[in-house]
Design a protein around this motif. Structure first.
Motif, PDB file in Angstrom:
ATOM      1  N   GLU A 132       0.807  -1.223   0.000  1.00 38.75           N
ATOM      2  CA  GLU A 132       0.000   0.000   0.000  1.00 38.75           C
ATOM      3  C   GLU A 132       0.838   1.271   0.000  1.00 38.75           C
ATOM      4  OE1 GLU A 132      -0.542  -2.624   1.950  1.00 38.75           O
ATOM      5  OE2 GLU A 132      -2.519  -3.321   1.316  1.00 38.75           O
ATOM      6  N   SER A 140      -1.258   2.292  -2.949  1.00 39.10           N
ATOM      7  CA  SER A 140      -2.556   2.965  -2.971  1.00 39.10           C
ATOM      8  C   SER A 140      -2.528   4.259  -2.156  1.00 39.10           C
ATOM      9  CB  SER A 140      -3.664   2.028  -2.499  1.00 39.10           C
ATOM     10  OG  SER A 140      -3.229   1.210  -1.433  1.00 39.10           O
ATOM     11  N   THR A 141      -1.405   4.518  -1.448  1.00 37.27           N
ATOM     12  CA  THR A 141      -1.225   5.861  -0.898  1.00 37.27           C
ATOM     13  C   THR A 141      -0.837   6.764  -2.072  1.00 37.27           C
ATOM     14  OG1 THR A 141       1.070   5.328  -0.407  1.00 37.27           O
ATOM     15  CG2 THR A 141      -0.494   5.068   1.389  1.00 37.27           C
ATOM     16  N   THR A 284      -8.560   3.461  -1.486  1.00 33.93           N
ATOM     17  CA  THR A 284      -8.589   2.342  -0.540  1.00 33.93           C
ATOM     18  C   THR A 284      -8.974   1.054  -1.258  1.00 33.93           C
ATOM     19  OG1 THR A 284      -9.367   3.933   1.084  1.00 33.93           O
ATOM     20  CG2 THR A 284      -9.473   1.600   1.720  1.00 33.93           C
ATOM     21  N   ARG A 286      -9.813  -2.968  -1.716  1.00 35.57           N
ATOM     22  CA  ARG A 286     -10.496  -3.962  -0.860  1.00 35.57           C
ATOM     23  C   ARG A 286      -9.986  -5.373  -1.117  1.00 35.57           C
ATOM     24  NH1 ARG A 286     -16.742  -1.795  -1.496  1.00 35.57           N
ATOM     25  NH2 ARG A 286     -16.246   0.375  -1.027  1.00 35.57           N
ATOM     26  N   ASP A 291     -11.127  -4.430  -7.521  1.00 35.65           N
ATOM     27  CA  ASP A 291     -10.317  -3.218  -7.333  1.00 35.65           C
ATOM     28  C   ASP A 291      -9.978  -2.534  -8.656  1.00 35.65           C
ATOM     29  OD1 ASP A 291      -9.836  -2.669  -4.596  1.00 35.65           O
ATOM     30  OD2 ASP A 291      -8.696  -4.546  -4.463  1.00 35.65           O
TER      31      ASP A 291
END
Ligand SMILES: O=C(O)CCC(=O)C(=O)O
Ligand SMILES: [Fe+2]
Length: 318
Positions: A132, A140-141, A284, A286, A291
């Motif tokens: 992440e 995903s940040t 965010t 999942r 996604d």
């Protein structure tokens, strides 16, 4: 100069592109990286709707002030869960792979790097569990603004990003910032520093990593009023204090002109990697198979120019 940044296929054009795509997905061995399939893809790309081909020819000649073009309403079909494995790529000749392949080939030749995503020509941009916070497309940040492969002597001229699936909340934004809209706002002394070889860009670990052996380079090159840009705000560092300061001033100038696109399935963003940076806002994942999923291609304009880096005259740079 055509500054229209969006091209929407009409429903008739969508149907025409669908027919071409369906034929191409049937070409044996139905594998993106196979020479026979690539040959067929090049031929089919000449059958894309003529209005789209004309717009792509204009974009190739001049990427406009925004350095990017968003092609919408492409007939992407997806019948699989979003992959979530590290380094995943698309080897199968799916509709999406055929579409991004054909459009990319109207700009130039597809390329990939042996040390990145196993040298596949169509790569998945998907969030990966445990990655992440990584500054890579598996994260995903927030992904910092960068040109693609800023560290590499043979950077792609274009990056293609085709949306197969949006994120659940429709908040993941592809961000694009073009130096052509920012350069006028930079003070003369800052432009001078950015034009000198006072910067280094770290290579990612897959390419040997670090900046120890990295050659110094300028961030702005070419015509002072309309320069090319080479920077990755995560990996590029100034070698002295004025160079570090100039990078911060450049970052602010680019932030002021950054545009954010929340891509929908069937949207293909083409970014001119010589004049525009890209990045991504936070979202965010999942990990439920639904996604966000983009296909990515790299294109260069002069296949011959990188011949020394390509064994057997293939598409993969060593
Ligand atoms: O996720 C995005 O929208 C962009 C990711 C990115 O920078 C890339 O795949 O090169
Ligand atoms: Fe990128």
């Amino acid at each position: 100069m055509n500054n229209d940044t969006t091209f929407v296929l009409t429903d008739d054009e969508n149907r025409q592109a669908r027919a071409t795509t369906e034929q191409l997905t049937q070409v044996e061995p139905r594998l993106v990286d196979a020479p026979d399939w690539l040959h067929a893809c090049r031929g089919s790309s000449a059958e894309l709707p003529s209005r789209l081909r004309r717009r792509l020819a204009e974009f190739r000649n001049d990427p406009g002030d925004h350095g990017s073009l968003l092609v919408r309403n492409l007939p992407v079909v997806v019948d699989r869960p979003t992959p979530a494995d590290p380094g995943s790529v698309e080897r199968d000749a799916t509709t999406g792979a055929a579409l991004i392949g054909m459009v990319s080939m109207q700009l130039g030749d597809l390329i990939a790097y042996r040390n990145e995503k196993s040298g596949a020509l169509v790569q998945n941009v998907v969030p990966v569990p445990g990655q992440e916070a990584q500054q890579s497309n598996a994260g995903s940040t927030r992904l910092e603004m960068h040109i693609e492969n800023a560290f590499h002597p043979h950077r792609p001229d274009y990056v293609g990003l085709l949306c197969v699936r949006s994120d659940h909340e429709r908040v993941a934004g592809l961000q694009i910032a073009c130096v052509r809209r920012a350069v006028d706002t930079l003070p003369g002394d800052v432009r001078t520093v950015l034009g000198e070889p006072r910067f280094v860009t770290d290579a990612p670990p897959s390419f040997g990593g670090g900046s120890a052996a990295a050659p110094r380079h300028a961030v702005l090159t070419g015509h002072p009023d309309d320069p090319d840009i080479r920077v990755d705000f995560h990996a590029t560092h100034g070698c002295d204090v004025p160079a570090k300061d100039a990078l911060e001033i450049l970052r602010d100038a680019l932030t002021a002109v950054t545009e954010t696109l929340v891509l929908e399935p069937g949207d293909l963003a083409l970014v001119d990697n010589r004049v525009a940076l890209h990045g991504r806002t936070l979202f965010t994942p999942r990990y439920d198979g639904e996604d966000r999923w983009l296909y990515r291609t790299f294109v260069h304009l002069d296949h011959r120019r990188s011949r020394a880096f390509r064994s057997r005259d293939g598409h993969v740079l060593d």
